[in-house]
Design a protein around this motif. Structure first.
Motif, mmCIF file in Angstrom:
data_model
loop_
_atom_site.group_PDB
_atom_site.id
_atom_site.type_symbol
_atom_site.label_atom_id
_atom_site.label_comp_id
_atom_site.label_asym_id
_atom_site.label_seq_id
_atom_site.Cartn_x
_atom_site.Cartn_y
_atom_site.Cartn_z
ATOM 1 N N HIS A 238 0.815 -1.098 -0.006
ATOM 2 C CA HIS A 238 -0.092 -0.071 0.061
ATOM 3 C C HIS A 238 0.843 1.294 -0.071
ATOM 4 N N ALA A 239 0.554 2.333 -0.724
ATOM 5 C CA ALA A 239 0.962 3.586 -0.667
ATOM 6 C C ALA A 239 -0.034 4.731 -0.296
ATOM 7 N N ASP A 240 0.497 5.614 0.438
ATOM 8 C CA ASP A 240 -0.854 6.699 0.847
ATOM 9 C C ASP A 240 -0.773 7.771 -0.137
ATOM 10 N N ASP A 241 0.535 8.016 -0.965
ATOM 11 C CA ASP A 241 0.251 8.648 -2.055
ATOM 12 C C ASP A 241 -0.274 8.120 -3.171
ATOM 13 N N PRO A 242 -1.543 8.602 -3.673
ATOM 14 C CA PRO A 242 -2.064 8.030 -4.699
ATOM 15 C C PRO A 242 -1.203 7.939 -6.272
ATOM 16 N N GLU A 243 -0.235 8.850 -6.182
ATOM 17 C CA GLU A 243 0.752 8.927 -7.381
ATOM 18 C C GLU A 243 1.626 7.837 -7.490
ATOM 19 N N ILE A 244 1.764 6.954 -6.334
ATOM 20 C CA ILE A 244 2.705 5.910 -6.257
ATOM 21 C C ILE A 244 2.000 4.706 -6.375
ATOM 22 N N ASP A 245 2.417 3.813 -7.423
ATOM 23 C CA ASP A 245 2.087 2.510 -7.633
ATOM 24 C C ASP A 245 2.931 1.635 -6.780
ATOM 25 N N PRO A 246 2.166 1.138 -5.772
ATOM 26 C CA PRO A 246 3.290 0.194 -4.923
ATOM 27 C C PRO A 246 3.520 -0.986 -5.484
ATOM 28 N N VAL A 247 2.446 -1.781 -6.284
ATOM 29 C CA VAL A 247 2.746 -3.026 -6.947
ATOM 30 C C VAL A 247 3.942 -2.854 -7.889
ATOM 31 N N GLY A 248 3.975 -1.573 -8.742
ATOM 32 C CA GLY A 248 4.678 -1.337 -9.720
ATOM 33 C C GLY A 248 6.205 -1.311 -9.311
ATOM 34 N N SER A 249 6.207 -0.546 -7.975
ATOM 35 C CA SER A 249 7.564 -0.151 -7.174
ATOM 36 C C SER A 249 8.210 -1.594 -6.642
ATOM 37 N N CYS A 250 7.128 -2.789 -6.383
ATOM 38 C CA CYS A 250 7.777 -3.823 -5.941
ATOM 39 C C CYS A 250 8.318 -4.762 -7.052
ATOM 40 N N VAL A 251 7.577 -4.730 -8.151
ATOM 41 C CA VAL A 251 7.988 -5.413 -9.560
ATOM 42 C C VAL A 251 9.323 -4.783 -9.962
ATOM 43 N N GLY A 252 9.375 -3.414 -9.994
ATOM 44 C CA GLY A 252 10.179 -2.919 -10.683
ATOM 45 C C GLY A 252 10.503 -2.855 -12.223
ATOM 46 N N GLN A 253 11.590 -2.136 -12.822
ATOM 47 C CA GLN A 253 11.604 -2.173 -14.305
ATOM 48 C C GLN A 253 11.555 -3.529 -14.861
ATOM 49 N N ARG A 254 10.975 -3.905 -15.875
ATOM 50 C CA ARG A 254 11.056 -5.378 -16.375
ATOM 51 C C ARG A 254 10.926 -6.343 -15.486
ATOM 52 N N GLY A 255 10.530 -6.169 -14.322
ATOM 53 C CA GLY A 255 10.502 -7.267 -13.340
ATOM 54 C C GLY A 255 11.834 -7.350 -12.356
ATOM 55 N N GLN A 256 12.679 -6.504 -12.593
ATOM 56 C CA GLN A 256 13.959 -6.929 -12.002
ATOM 57 C C GLN A 256 13.789 -7.018 -10.503
ATOM 58 N N ARG A 257 13.251 -6.095 -9.945
ATOM 59 C CA ARG A 257 13.346 -5.968 -8.500
ATOM 60 C C ARG A 257 12.664 -7.563 -7.881
ATOM 61 N N VAL A 258 11.371 -7.820 -8.138
ATOM 62 C CA VAL A 258 10.791 -9.077 -7.801
ATOM 63 C C VAL A 258 11.679 -10.278 -8.233
ATOM 64 N N GLN A 259 12.148 -10.090 -9.595
ATOM 65 C CA GLN A 259 13.105 -11.346 -9.626
ATOM 66 C C GLN A 259 14.136 -11.749 -9.102
ATOM 67 N N THR A 260 14.867 -10.628 -8.703
ATOM 68 C CA THR A 260 15.822 -10.847 -7.579
ATOM 69 C C THR A 260 15.479 -11.551 -6.328
ATOM 70 N N VAL A 261 14.334 -11.164 -5.775
ATOM 71 C CA VAL A 261 13.683 -11.924 -4.512
ATOM 72 C C VAL A 261 13.529 -13.368 -5.034
ATOM 73 N N VAL A 262 12.718 -13.541 -6.242
ATOM 74 C CA VAL A 262 12.347 -14.840 -6.577
ATOM 75 C C VAL A 262 13.903 -15.791 -6.838
ATOM 76 N N ASP A 263 14.791 -15.135 -7.317
ATOM 77 C CA ASP A 263 15.975 -15.645 -7.578
ATOM 78 C C ASP A 263 16.610 -16.358 -6.075
ATOM 79 N N GLU A 264 16.848 -15.413 -5.180
ATOM 80 C CA GLU A 264 17.112 -15.715 -3.773
ATOM 81 C C GLU A 264 16.358 -16.762 -3.113
ATOM 82 N N LEU A 265 14.873 -16.933 -3.454
ATOM 83 C CA LEU A 265 14.139 -18.005 -3.079
ATOM 84 C C LEU A 265 14.187 -19.321 -3.867
ATOM 85 N N ASN A 266 14.803 -19.332 -4.681
ATOM 86 C CA ASN A 266 15.042 -20.652 -5.656
ATOM 87 C C ASN A 266 13.666 -20.890 -6.438
#
Length: 372
Positions: A238-266
């Motif tokens: 969740h983000a209090d600021d409506p201009e912030i996309d909380p899901v997009g922030s976690c996914v990252g550009q081209r899914g890079q951020r979430v993929q890093t977490v996925v890789d760490e968790l095999n």
């Protein structure tokens, strides 16, 4: 000899990072014990330490009484007044009783006591350090293993990773580096005991905090985590600021951020969903990647009936009920999923114009992510 002893105490304090007061209290107790043991004395004594001059003095403490019954503990009022006329009954008179060459005896006797106190103090320092790391991620090296634990070298202490806290399919060998989540720190007679995990939901949360600056800075908040380690997880953000996309922030550009977490968790699959105060919206998001037709809420029972299209029923429930189970853990609501056909037959749902209204409510919260 006294100077050498004091110098050794200072070196210990610096090397071990232990408060000097703790060491000198230990030395004080050791000298009192040495005096009583070596001189067969039951007298109450006080030790005076002067580290600057390397001096060590022992004083007997005698109570002023009218009639002396025990010379090791008492002194007569008459004798006390000869020392100082101001003494009265009940006062304590101190008399120096430091034996000649007592420094060598004291140092030898103090060694064991001081060593024990140093060990205890060092354990306390380590314990305090690791208590501060509770609910945090640490990187360690697999040192050894037995039938119950993997033992992880974490610097000053050895972490215990129970085999039931290792993710399914993970195999570790000695010298392998590993990220672990600190779940418990205990201060025992054998020293600090640190327990770690690879399956705890907190590991997933902390990994996202590390990878996503918006979470670390508090712009995006992780509201809840539901995890079946090694297989699939869901987090709501969740983000209090409506201009912030909380899901997009976690996914990252081209899914890079979430993929890093996925890789760490095999390869553990992670669904990232929008949090909402509205249980209808929240539960609909939590059941991603399935589509939801309607959510019927029973506030008293804290339960919901979720209606999905017939062709979405198996997707909503998930393999062996996993998707529904994780959604229930994530939201904290009981979830009963029915297909539209089942709902119509049981009379809990009638297809009317309400579906269009429901879809409009969900429109602004379409941000679920499924990383298959």
């Amino acid at each position: 000899m006294n100077s050498d002893l004091f110098e050794a105490m200072e070196v210990l304090a610096d090397e071990k990072g232990i408060d000097r007061e703790v060491l000198y209290e230990a030395l004080d107790a050791a000298i009192v014990s040495a005096y009583k043991k070596n001189f067969n004395s039951k007298t109450n004594v006080r030790v005076e330490l002067d580290s600057e001059d390397g001096l060590m003095k022992v004083f007997a403490r005698l109570q002023v009484v009218e009639e002396v019954e025990d010379e090791d503990l008492e002194i007569s009022l008459e004798e006390a007044k000869e020392i100082d006329p101001s003494y009265e009954l009940g006062d304590i008179v101190e008399r120096e009783v430091t034996p000649r060459n007592f420094g060598r005896i004291a140092a030898q006797a103090a060694k064991q006591v001081v060593t024990q106190r140093v060990r205890e103090a060092e354990r306390g320092v380590i314990y305090n350090d690791f208590v501060d790391r509770l609910d945090d991620i640490m990187i360690g090296t697999v040192q050894r293993k037995d039938q119950r634990f993997l033992y992880i070298h974490l610097g000053k202490v050895e972490g215990k990773l129970p085999f039931n806290e290792v993710m399914p399919g993970e195999v570790y060998n000695v010298h392998d580096r590993i990220k672990v989540y600190v779940t418990k720190v205990e201060n025992t007679s054998k020293g600090p005991q640190v327990f770690v995990s690879r399956t705890h939901p907190g590991l997933l949360k902390r990994l996202f905090e590390i990878e996503v600056p918006e979470i670390y800075e508090g712009i995006v908040e992780i509201k809840s985590v539901a995890r079946e380690a090694g297989d699939r997880s869901k987090i709501s953000v969740h983000a209090d600021d409506p201009e912030i996309d909380p899901v997009g922030s976690c996914v990252g550009q081209r899914g890079q951020r979430v993929q890093t977490v996925v890789d760490e968790l095999n390869g553990e699959k992670i669904d990232i969903v929008h949090y909402s105060e509205d249980p209808v919206v929240y539960i609909s998001n939590a059941l991603s990647p399935s589509k939801v037709t309607e959510v019927l809420v029973d506030e008293e029972e804290h339960a919901t009936t979720v209606i999905v299209p017939d062709n979405q029923l198996s997707l909503a429930i998930g393999k062996k009920g996993q998707n529904a189970r994780l959604a229930a853990k994530l939201t904290g609501w009981k979830i009963d999923i029915k297909s539209e056909s089942e709902a119509e037959e049981s009379g809990v749902y009638n297809q009317t114009g309400e579906q269009d209204e429901f879809e409009e409510v969900l429109e602004d919260f379409d941000g679920e992510v499924d990383n298959d």
